[in-house]
Design a protein around this motif. Structure first.
Motif, PDB file in Angstrom:
ATOM      1  N   TYR A   8       0.833  -1.198   0.000  1.00 52.97           N
ATOM      2  CA  TYR A   8       0.000   0.000   0.000  1.00 52.97           C
ATOM      3  C   TYR A   8       0.870   1.251   0.000  1.00 52.97           C
ATOM      4  CZ  TYR A   8      -4.135  -2.794   1.205  1.00 52.97           C
ATOM      5  OH  TYR A   8      -5.165  -3.708   1.181  1.00 52.97           O
TER       6      TYR A   8
ATOM      7  N   VAL B 184      -3.983   4.514  -2.288  1.00 50.11           N
ATOM      8  CA  VAL B 184      -5.194   5.069  -1.682  1.00 50.11           C
ATOM      9  C   VAL B 184      -4.934   6.524  -1.309  1.00 50.11           C
ATOM     10  CG1 VAL B 184      -6.910   4.824   0.143  1.00 50.11           C
ATOM     11  CG2 VAL B 184      -5.749   2.787  -0.756  1.00 50.11           C
TER      12      VAL B 184
ATOM     13  N   SER C  10      -1.572   9.487  -6.700  1.00 48.47           N
ATOM     14  CA  SER C  10      -1.900   8.059  -6.835  1.00 48.47           C
ATOM     15  C   SER C  10      -1.718   7.609  -8.280  1.00 48.47           C
ATOM     16  CB  SER C  10      -3.340   7.788  -6.383  1.00 48.47           C
ATOM     17  OG  SER C  10      -3.464   7.902  -4.982  1.00 48.47           O
TER      18      SER C  10
ATOM     19  N   LYS D 131      -1.232  -1.135  -4.235  1.00 49.02           N
ATOM     20  CA  LYS D 131      -2.518  -0.469  -4.066  1.00 49.02           C
ATOM     21  C   LYS D 131      -2.261   0.961  -3.599  1.00 49.02           C
ATOM     22  CE  LYS D 131      -5.038  -4.717  -3.014  1.00 49.02           C
ATOM     23  NZ  LYS D 131      -5.836  -5.479  -2.018  1.00 49.02           N
TER      24      LYS D 131
ATOM     25  N   PHE E 298      -8.583   4.922   7.528  1.00 42.75           N
ATOM     26  CA  PHE E 298      -8.201   3.895   6.561  1.00 42.75           C
ATOM     27  C   PHE E 298      -6.979   3.123   7.047  1.00 42.75           C
ATOM     28  CE2 PHE E 298      -5.833   2.167   3.010  1.00 42.75           C
ATOM     29  CZ  PHE E 298      -6.822   1.507   2.300  1.00 42.75           C
TER      30      PHE E 298
END
Length: 374
Positions: free
Chosen positions: A132, A153, A141, A151, A365
């Motif tokens: 991440y 975010v 991003s 990933k 998150f």
């Protein structure tokens, strides 16, 4: 030689590192994770030569590995952590750690602005991977996705998310200008060996601040400048720099020591002003009325020192930003930002939505991410 001297001055630890669940790469701002991680399960690896573990260092050398990155790899092996976390997203090697430890979760968090030079460096290295990367906004991003597998975010600024905003504060009659320095160094470092002369980099400040000072006098407002330097010597140098620009001394130079001080000052200021600063975008994310003079690229001839670089859809002038340092533009952007309604302000933010620093209150998150991967 400089690195060797740093090594001699560094703290030395002799015992093998204990097994921990979380390893934080780089102690810089590592305290921000205390709220989220059980400190008994955390180890922090100094990566700026502040300290060395001699057990790990000797083991690295005996394997005929002499690079600092090899030391980091060997340290990770010794700690045998489950999560590798860092608040440093501009160390390219951190995007290579995953190939040594495919079963460990690597989580990086963006902590500052990134230029085209950094992404060009990423583009030259293959097989970069993380689990991440938590970014400022959708713009970053999308940029990272081009060069790194993982990933991405958009959570905004991790630090900004930590600090609640008191919506009931009465705004004071002040305009807060975000300082970008300078330091006592002769040059301003842009990226690695790319440096610019101080006079060239800070030309916009020399033009803009006298105009802002005149605006404040006309409207009965106080001008404050938020210092960048956290060191006594640097603070004095920076203050004198602004004294030479504003000869009448009609401003207050405020230190920003303390984790949340700069955020709280912006929260109660009538207006915050930025030229090229991540904090300027954070202020917008907090809902604070903020004006940006997006002119650093013009002064330096470096395109990616434009806040909206590589996006031709954003106009050069908008309700609260401008690419010109002239009195008419100061009046226009200031008057709109101070006097518009809350609805008008929120609507104006939509024009640069991909570049806004998002806000994830309390870093929910990140907390959920740790729980999910338990």
């Amino acid at each position: 030689m400089k690195k060797f001297i740093k090594f001699l001055k560094s703290k030395k630890h002799f015992n093998k590192p204990k097994k921990k669940k979380y390893l934080i790469l780089d102690s810089e701002n590592s305290f921000i994770f205390k709220k989220y991680l059980n400190q008994k399960d955390v180890d922090v690896l100094d990566t700026r030569y502040e300290s060395f573990n001699l057990y790990v260092l000797i083991k690295t050398i005996l394997q005929f590995n002499f690079s600092f990155n090899s030391y980091i790899v060997e340290y990770i092996k010794s700690v045998d952590c489950e999560f590798i976390i860092s608040f440093i997203d501009n160390n390219v090697f951190y995007y290579e750690v995953k190939k040594y430890f495919p079963n460990k979760k690597v989580i990086l968090i963006q902590n500052g602005m990134r230029t085209e030079f950094f992404f060009k460096k990423l583009s030259k290295i293959s097989n970069l991977k993380i689990d991440y990367l938590l970014t400022f906004n959708d713009f970053y991003s999308e940029k990272y996705k081009q060069f790194v597998e993982g990933k991405f975010v958009s959570i905004g600024s991790f630090k900004n998310n930590l600090i609640p905003k008191n919506e009931h504060h009465q705004k004071n009659k002040s305009i807060a200008f975000i300082s970008s320095g300078p330091t006592a160094n002769k040059n301003m470092n842009i990226f690695e060996k790319i440096n610019l002369k101080i006079d060239d980099y800070f030309l916009p400040e020399k033009k803009l601040l006298p105009i802002i000072s005149d605006y404040c006098k006309k409207h009965g407002l106080k001008l404050i400048i938020l210092a960048r330097s956290k060191l006594k010597e640097g603070f004095s140098y920076e203050k004198n720099f602004y004294k030479k620009i504003l000869i009448n001394g009609d401003f207050e130079f405020i230190d920003t020591l303390g984790f949340d001080k700069i955020y709280k000052i912006s929260d109660i200021s009538l207006l915050t002003v930025s030229i090229y600063s991540a904090f300027g975008l954070e202020c917008l994310g907090r809902g604070n009325r903020t004006v940006i003079f997006n002119v650093r690229d013009k002064a330096t001839k470096i395109d990616s020192l434009n806040l909206f670089w590589s996006n031709n859809k954003v106009l050069v002038k908008g309700p609260f930003w401008s690419d010109e340092v002239i009195e008419e533009e100061v009046d226009r952007t200031f008057n709109f930002s101070i006097n518009c309604s809350d609805i008008e302000w929120k609507q104006s933010l939509q024009t640069i939505k991909p570049f806004l620093v998002m806000r994830d209150n309390g870093n929910q998150f990140f907390k959920n991410l740790l729980i999910k991967n338990e």
